[in-house]
Enzyme design. Sequence first.
Site, PDB file in Angstrom:
ATOM      1  N   ILE A  14       0.819  -1.212   0.000  1.00  0.00           N
ATOM      2  CA  ILE A  14       0.000   0.000   0.000  1.00  0.00           C
ATOM      3  C   ILE A  14       0.856   1.268   0.000  1.00  0.00           C
ATOM      4  O   ILE A  14       0.538   2.257  -0.646  1.00  0.00           O
ATOM      5  CB  ILE A  14      -0.916   0.048   1.260  1.00  0.00           C
ATOM      6  CG1 ILE A  14      -1.725  -1.245   1.413  1.00  0.00           C
ATOM      7  CG2 ILE A  14      -1.796   1.294   1.278  1.00  0.00           C
ATOM      8  CD1 ILE A  14      -2.914  -1.359   0.507  1.00  0.00           C
ATOM      9  N   PHE A  15       1.954   1.234   0.794  1.00  0.00           N
ATOM     10  CA  PHE A  15       2.713   2.470   1.015  1.00  0.00           C
ATOM     11  C   PHE A  15       4.145   2.107   1.384  1.00  0.00           C
ATOM     12  O   PHE A  15       4.389   1.171   2.141  1.00  0.00           O
ATOM     13  CB  PHE A  15       2.057   3.250   2.158  1.00  0.00           C
ATOM     14  CG  PHE A  15       2.814   4.488   2.590  1.00  0.00           C
ATOM     15  CD1 PHE A  15       2.721   5.665   1.863  1.00  0.00           C
ATOM     16  CD2 PHE A  15       3.617   4.472   3.730  1.00  0.00           C
ATOM     17  CE1 PHE A  15       3.416   6.811   2.262  1.00  0.00           C
ATOM     18  CE2 PHE A  15       4.315   5.618   4.137  1.00  0.00           C
ATOM     19  CZ  PHE A  15       4.206   6.775   3.397  1.00  0.00           C
ATOM     20  N   GLU A  38      -3.321  -6.466   8.112  1.00  0.00           N
ATOM     21  CA  GLU A  38      -2.683  -5.168   7.839  1.00  0.00           C
ATOM     22  C   GLU A  38      -1.344  -5.155   8.571  1.00  0.00           C
ATOM     23  O   GLU A  38      -1.310  -5.313   9.789  1.00  0.00           O
ATOM     24  CB  GLU A  38      -3.587  -4.040   8.343  1.00  0.00           C
ATOM     25  CG  GLU A  38      -4.939  -4.040   7.631  1.00  0.00           C
ATOM     26  CD  GLU A  38      -6.029  -3.307   8.403  1.00  0.00           C
ATOM     27  OE1 GLU A  38      -5.726  -2.635   9.413  1.00  0.00           O
ATOM     28  OE2 GLU A  38      -7.197  -3.413   7.993  1.00  0.00           O
ATOM     29  N   ALA A  76      16.379   7.005  22.027  1.00  0.00           N
ATOM     30  CA  ALA A  76      16.044   5.904  21.122  1.00  0.00           C
ATOM     31  C   ALA A  76      16.066   6.398  19.691  1.00  0.00           C
ATOM     32  O   ALA A  76      15.993   7.609  19.440  1.00  0.00           O
ATOM     33  CB  ALA A  76      14.662   5.353  21.456  1.00  0.00           C
ATOM     34  N   GLU A  92      22.840   7.037  18.480  1.00  0.00           N
ATOM     35  CA  GLU A  92      21.658   7.736  18.989  1.00  0.00           C
ATOM     36  C   GLU A  92      21.956   8.407  20.335  1.00  0.00           C
ATOM     37  O   GLU A  92      21.479   9.506  20.607  1.00  0.00           O
ATOM     38  CB  GLU A  92      20.474   6.773  19.131  1.00  0.00           C
ATOM     39  CG  GLU A  92      19.854   6.353  17.805  1.00  0.00           C
ATOM     40  CD  GLU A  92      19.092   7.487  17.094  1.00  0.00           C
ATOM     41  OE1 GLU A  92      18.783   8.514  17.730  1.00  0.00           O
ATOM     42  OE2 GLU A  92      18.830   7.346  15.893  1.00  0.00           O
ATOM     43  N   PRO A 114       3.199  -6.383  18.236  1.00  0.00           N
ATOM     44  CA  PRO A 114       3.205  -7.543  17.333  1.00  0.00           C
ATOM     45  C   PRO A 114       1.889  -7.783  16.605  1.00  0.00           C
ATOM     46  O   PRO A 114       1.864  -8.492  15.605  1.00  0.00           O
ATOM     47  CB  PRO A 114       3.550  -8.722  18.262  1.00  0.00           C
ATOM     48  CG  PRO A 114       3.256  -8.241  19.641  1.00  0.00           C
ATOM     49  CD  PRO A 114       3.485  -6.761  19.625  1.00  0.00           C
ATOM     50  N   GLU A 119       8.123  -3.953  14.337  1.00  0.00           N
ATOM     51  CA  GLU A 119       9.184  -3.190  15.009  1.00  0.00           C
ATOM     52  C   GLU A 119       9.775  -3.980  16.186  1.00  0.00           C
ATOM     53  O   GLU A 119       9.062  -4.423  17.070  1.00  0.00           O
ATOM     54  CB  GLU A 119       8.664  -1.848  15.550  1.00  0.00           C
ATOM     55  CG  GLU A 119       9.795  -1.000  16.132  1.00  0.00           C
ATOM     56  CD  GLU A 119       9.338   0.215  16.941  1.00  0.00           C
ATOM     57  OE1 GLU A 119      10.088   1.189  17.011  1.00  0.00           O
ATOM     58  OE2 GLU A 119       8.235   0.195  17.521  1.00  0.00           O
ATOM     59  N   GLU A 140      18.005  16.523  11.326  1.00  0.00           N
ATOM     60  CA  GLU A 140      17.655  17.948  11.219  1.00  0.00           C
ATOM     61  C   GLU A 140      16.177  18.223  11.525  1.00  0.00           C
ATOM     62  O   GLU A 140      15.813  19.374  11.746  1.00  0.00           O
ATOM     63  CB  GLU A 140      18.034  18.503   9.845  1.00  0.00           C
ATOM     64  CG  GLU A 140      17.336  17.820   8.684  1.00  0.00           C
ATOM     65  CD  GLU A 140      17.601  18.538   7.358  1.00  0.00           C
ATOM     66  OE1 GLU A 140      16.825  18.315   6.427  1.00  0.00           O
ATOM     67  OE2 GLU A 140      18.569  19.334   7.286  1.00  0.00           O
ATOM     68  N   GLU A 142      14.679  16.800  14.175  1.00  0.00           N
ATOM     69  CA  GLU A 142      14.515  16.273  15.527  1.00  0.00           C
ATOM     70  C   GLU A 142      14.876  17.351  16.546  1.00  0.00           C
ATOM     71  O   GLU A 142      15.973  17.912  16.493  1.00  0.00           O
ATOM     72  CB  GLU A 142      15.462  15.066  15.682  1.00  0.00           C
ATOM     73  CG  GLU A 142      15.013  14.048  16.696  1.00  0.00           C
ATOM     74  CD  GLU A 142      15.875  12.779  16.636  1.00  0.00           C
ATOM     75  OE1 GLU A 142      15.310  11.686  16.717  1.00  0.00           O
ATOM     76  OE2 GLU A 142      17.113  12.900  16.519  1.00  0.00           O
TER      77      GLU A 142
END
Lengths: 184, 184
Positions: A14-15, A38, A76, A92, A114, A119, A140, A142
Site C-alpha cells: 500500500i505504502f 494489515e 532511542a 543515537e 506484534p 518493530e 535535522e 529532531e
Amino acid sequence: MKSFEEKTLSTEQIFTGKVVSLQVDEVELPNGKTSKREIIKHPGAVAVIALTGDNKIIMVEQYRKALEKNIVEIPAGKLEKGEKPEICAARELEEETGYACSSMEWLMSFYTSPGFADELIHLYIAKGLYKKENPASADEDEFVSLMEITVEEALELMEKQSIHDAKTVLAIQYLQLQEAMVGK
Amino acid sequence: MKSFEEKTLSTEQIFTGKVVSLQVDEVELPNGKTSKREIIKHPGAVAVIALTGDNKIIMVEQYRKALEKNIVEIPAGKLEKGEKPEICAARELEEETGYACSSMEWLMSFYTSPGFADELIHLYIAKGLYKKENPASADEDEFVSLMEITVEEALELMEKQSIHDAKTVLAIQYLQLQEAMVGK
C-alpha cells in the site's frame, strides 16, 4: 509449540515511506478460511538506558506528532539500513544527548506492537558516560530537550502517567529490579 | 515543559483499514522548516495480567503475521468503537482464555510506538479467576493456545528471548517487583 501459521496467499503493497511501510496480506487461516492482515514494516530501533556517574537516568523530551504532544522517553532511534544495533545505540546516544560511553551492554530485545507491526527494539544500558566535545548532531527534523532524573523521580513520573511510553516504563522497571536485587 | 510542537500544514490519508489507518502529515518544525510525518492511527488496546489461584500467569500463544511466527503474550486485544477499556479487558480475557474474574484493576496505560503510532495500551490485573461455562469465543480469525506459568518460568522464557513482547515483559517485571517488595 503448536503452530497456527497463516499462509500468505497474496500481498498488496500500500505504502512505502521513510520510516514505515504498509502492506495488506491475504492469508489462509489454520481452519482453511481466509482473512486479511494489515502489516506495518519498520526497520527496527534501539533504546538506551544511559546512567550518569551519580546514577541518574538521561531522559529525552520530544514532540511526537503521532500523539500530538510532548512525551518523556529514554534515548532511542531507528536503525539505519545495514546498521548494527550496538553501533546505532552509540550513535543515537551521542546525537540525542551529546554523551559517549565507555560501556554499552545489550539487555534484551522486544517487539512493540506484534499485532500489526514488526518493530523490534534492542535495549542497551550505557555506563561510563562522558561529554563529547563535538558531538554528532541529531537529525535535522529532531528537536529534543534533556533531563537527568533519579529512579525515584522516574517512578513518580510513571505514577502520574507523565512517563507513559512502553520502552521507558520497561527501562525504569529494569533499574528498579536491579536496585531491589542489590538491596536483598 | 518546553514545547516543540509541530504545526500540521496538510494531511494526506493513505489507507483506512480494519485495524490501522495511515496518514502522512506535512508539518512545520520549531525552526520554521517543514518535514513529513508518517502516522499510524490505532484504536488502542488492553492487556491483562491474569493470575490464577496458585499465582500463575495465563499466557496466550498465537501466530503473528507481522512477525511471521508464533509468540507468547499476555491476553490482549484492541478496543472496539466506543468500548470502555475495563469492558474490553473483561471481554478479551473471556474470549482468549475462557475465564471471568471477580476483580479487574487498572495498573497503567502506555504508548507502544510513539515514534510512528498512537496505539495506547491499558494494562489491567485480573484476580479471582473462574471458568465461564459458555465463554464468548474469540474472533473467527483468531487461533490461540494457553499456558499457565509461574513468574520464575516467565523470567526464564524472557532470558531465552522466548518471551520478547514489550507489554508481556513489562507485565512480568511488574509481578517481579511486587514479589520483591513483599519480600522486603
